[in-house]
Motif scaffolding. Sequence first.
Motif, PDB file in Angstrom:
ATOM      1  N   ASP A  42       0.826  -1.205   0.000  1.00  0.00           N
ATOM      2  CA  ASP A  42       0.000   0.000   0.000  1.00  0.00           C
ATOM      3  C   ASP A  42       0.861   1.257   0.000  1.00  0.00           C
ATOM      4  OD1 ASP A  42      -2.259  -1.560   0.017  1.00  0.00           O
ATOM      5  OD2 ASP A  42      -2.565  -1.418   2.186  1.00  0.00           O
ATOM      6  N   GLY A  43       2.051   1.171   0.589  1.00  0.00           N
ATOM      7  CA  GLY A  43       2.962   2.315   0.612  1.00  0.00           C
ATOM      8  C   GLY A  43       3.776   2.482  -0.649  1.00  0.00           C
ATOM      9  N   GLY A  44       3.566   1.597  -1.625  1.00  0.00           N
ATOM     10  CA  GLY A  44       4.251   1.735  -2.903  1.00  0.00           C
ATOM     11  C   GLY A  44       5.677   1.227  -2.917  1.00  0.00           C
ATOM     12  N   LEU A  45       6.087   0.471  -1.884  1.00  0.00           N
ATOM     13  CA  LEU A  45       7.467  -0.019  -1.823  1.00  0.00           C
ATOM     14  C   LEU A  45       7.615  -1.422  -2.393  1.00  0.00           C
ATOM     15  CD1 LEU A  45       8.427   1.213   1.756  1.00  0.00           C
ATOM     16  CD2 LEU A  45       9.046   2.250  -0.432  1.00  0.00           C
ATOM     17  N   ARG A 296      -6.172  -2.264  -6.511  1.00  0.00           N
ATOM     18  CA  ARG A 296      -5.249  -1.205  -6.073  1.00  0.00           C
ATOM     19  C   ARG A 296      -3.895  -1.357  -6.758  1.00  0.00           C
ATOM     20  NH1 ARG A 296      -7.082  -2.864  -0.717  1.00  0.00           N
ATOM     21  NH2 ARG A 296      -8.855  -1.579  -0.101  1.00  0.00           N
ATOM     22  N   ARG A 297      -3.420  -2.600  -6.876  1.00  0.00           N
ATOM     23  CA  ARG A 297      -2.131  -2.818  -7.543  1.00  0.00           C
ATOM     24  C   ARG A 297      -2.198  -2.388  -9.004  1.00  0.00           C
ATOM     25  NH1 ARG A 297      -2.216  -7.807  -4.552  1.00  0.00           N
ATOM     26  NH2 ARG A 297      -2.924  -8.932  -6.404  1.00  0.00           N
ATOM     27  N   ALA A 298      -3.295  -2.745  -9.670  1.00  0.00           N
ATOM     28  CA  ALA A 298      -3.437  -2.380 -11.083  1.00  0.00           C
ATOM     29  C   ALA A 298      -3.482  -0.866 -11.248  1.00  0.00           C
ATOM     30  CB  ALA A 298      -4.698  -3.021 -11.665  1.00  0.00           C
ATOM     31  N   TYR A 299      -4.261  -0.194 -10.405  1.00  0.00           N
ATOM     32  CA  TYR A 299      -4.331   1.269 -10.489  1.00  0.00           C
ATOM     33  C   TYR A 299      -2.960   1.894 -10.244  1.00  0.00           C
ATOM     34  CZ  TYR A 299      -9.476   1.190 -10.462  1.00  0.00           C
ATOM     35  OH  TYR A 299     -10.791   0.999 -10.774  1.00  0.00           O
ATOM     36  N   GLN A 300      -2.228   1.369  -9.260  1.00  0.00           N
ATOM     37  CA  GLN A 300      -0.912   1.926  -8.951  1.00  0.00           C
ATOM     38  C   GLN A 300       0.027   1.792 -10.144  1.00  0.00           C
ATOM     39  OE1 GLN A 300       0.221   3.317  -5.597  1.00  0.00           O
ATOM     40  NE2 GLN A 300       1.370   4.209  -7.287  1.00  0.00           N
ATOM     41  N   ARG A 301       0.019   0.622 -10.788  1.00  0.00           N
ATOM     42  CA  ARG A 301       0.877   0.421 -11.970  1.00  0.00           C
ATOM     43  C   ARG A 301       0.495   1.387 -13.084  1.00  0.00           C
ATOM     44  NH1 ARG A 301      -0.039  -5.102 -10.733  1.00  0.00           N
ATOM     45  NH2 ARG A 301      -1.660  -5.200 -12.336  1.00  0.00           N
ATOM     46  N   GLN A 302      -0.804   1.555 -13.297  1.00  0.00           N
ATOM     47  CA  GLN A 302      -1.255   2.412 -14.391  1.00  0.00           C
ATOM     48  C   GLN A 302      -0.963   3.884 -14.120  1.00  0.00           C
ATOM     49  OE1 GLN A 302      -4.773  -0.837 -15.394  1.00  0.00           O
ATOM     50  NE2 GLN A 302      -5.390   1.252 -14.923  1.00  0.00           N
ATOM     51  N   VAL A 303      -1.133   4.301 -12.871  1.00  0.00           N
ATOM     52  CA  VAL A 303      -0.807   5.687 -12.508  1.00  0.00           C
ATOM     53  C   VAL A 303       0.692   5.929 -12.663  1.00  0.00           C
ATOM     54  CG1 VAL A 303      -0.678   7.300 -10.571  1.00  0.00           C
ATOM     55  CG2 VAL A 303      -2.800   6.067 -11.017  1.00  0.00           C
ATOM     56  N   ASP A 304       1.508   4.976 -12.207  1.00  0.00           N
ATOM     57  CA  ASP A 304       2.962   5.120 -12.345  1.00  0.00           C
ATOM     58  C   ASP A 304       3.365   5.224 -13.813  1.00  0.00           C
ATOM     59  OD1 ASP A 304       3.173   4.979  -9.620  1.00  0.00           O
ATOM     60  OD2 ASP A 304       3.963   2.934  -9.562  1.00  0.00           O
TER      61      ASP A 304
END
Length: 394
Positions: A42-45, A296-304
Motif C-alpha cells: 500500500d505504501g508503494g514499496l 489497487r495494484r493495477a491502479y498503482q501500476r497504471q498511474v505510475d
Amino acid sequence: MRGIIAAGNLRSGERLPSVRRLSRARRLSVSTVLQALHQLEDGGLVEARPQSGSFVRHPVARRAQPDSRSTPETPVAVDVSQRLMRALQAGVAAGVAPLAAALPAPGLLPLASLQRLYAGVVRRHPQLLAGGSHINMDEAALVRQLLLRSVSWAGPLAASEFVITNSCTEALALCLRAVTSPGDTVAVESPAYYLMLQLLETLGLKALEIPTDPSRGLSVEALDLATRDSRVAACLLVANASNPLLWIGFVASGRYRSQIALLKTTSSGATHPVTQLVLAEYLESGPCERHLRSLRRAYQRQVDAMRAAVVRYFPAATRITEPQGGFVLWVELPEEIDCSARYEQAIAAGVAYVPGELFSASGMYRNCLRLNCGNPHTPEIDDAVRRLGGLLGR
C-alpha cells in the motif's frame, strides 16, 4: 523492511523472501507477515506478482507536485455543466484516446462474480424482479455489511443512520438538499471534483473555494475562517480518492435520517433490493477483499506508467500529483499554456482530457488538466500522451 528498502539495500525488482521464510526467520505468524507485506504494498514499496511472490518496486518517475493556490474570498455562482458535458462527450467519441472521463477498464471490474451473484439472488428471490418499492427500504444484509466496515471508520455507526442510495452522487445530493436552500453557500475544495460543482449548480448553490494542497490536503485554517461566518451552510469535502461515482451509495444520516429518507423516497424511490442484496453478498465474500487488493495494484501500476509518460513527453516545468489512491493524475503546466484553449486541438489529434478550469467554480486552473489512468498503459495510450505533450509544448 521499509528501512532496508529506503536505504537501497534491496534493489528495484529484487524478490523478497517468501512469506513462510520470513515467518520462520522473524518468529512471526504468517498472517502478521502478510499484513506487513500488504502495508509495504500500500505504501508503494513492494509489488505482489501472482504466483511469483513480492518484489521491490521500481522507483516511479517524479516531478514537483502542484502548489496550492489562493482562492477567491467570496462565494461564486457555479456554471460548469454545459462546458463539462461538451468536454466529456467529445472525450468518448470514436478514435479518441480515453484520457478524460475517470472510468476503469471493464477488465478490471469483477463482472463475472457480480453476474453469478445476480443470478443467485434472482433465483432465490424471484419476487424481487417485480420491481422495487416506491418507499425507500434498506436491505438489512447490506446495512449489516456497512456496519461491520464502520468499525474501522470514525464510527461505528448505528444501523438506523444508514440510507442506501442509487449512487454516491445521489447520496451527496440528498445531503445538500437536507441542509441547504437555493442561494446558500457551500465550502468546497479547490480544485474540486467537477460533478460536485455540477451538483451545486443544479441545486442553485454558491461555491466558496478552499485552497487544497496535493500533499497536505485542504487548508484547515482557511476552512476555519470560512465557517466562522454563518454564510457557509455546508461543507462538501472528500477525504480520499475524489471520484464518487459508484453504482450504489449510502448516507450516514445522523439526526437528518427522516428528512433524507423522505427526500430519497420522493426523488427516486427505493434502491432496487436485488442490487442491494448482490452488493451485500459481494462484500461478505472473500473474493471481494482479494479483488480490491488486486485492483489497487493495477491502479498503482497504471498511474505510475502515466506519470512516467507525462515526465517523458510534457514540457520540463510540468508538475504532477502523486495520488495515494484512485486512478487519475492532476497535471499543472507552465502558466502560459492554456489547456482549455487547446482542448479542441487535442480532440482533433485524437486525445481527450478534462481541462482544469472545470474543477473550479471561479475558472481557475486553466493551465492544468486531469488525466484518466483507468486503462492499462498500452502502446496506444503512451502514443496518445506523446501526441498530447507535443501539442501542449508548442
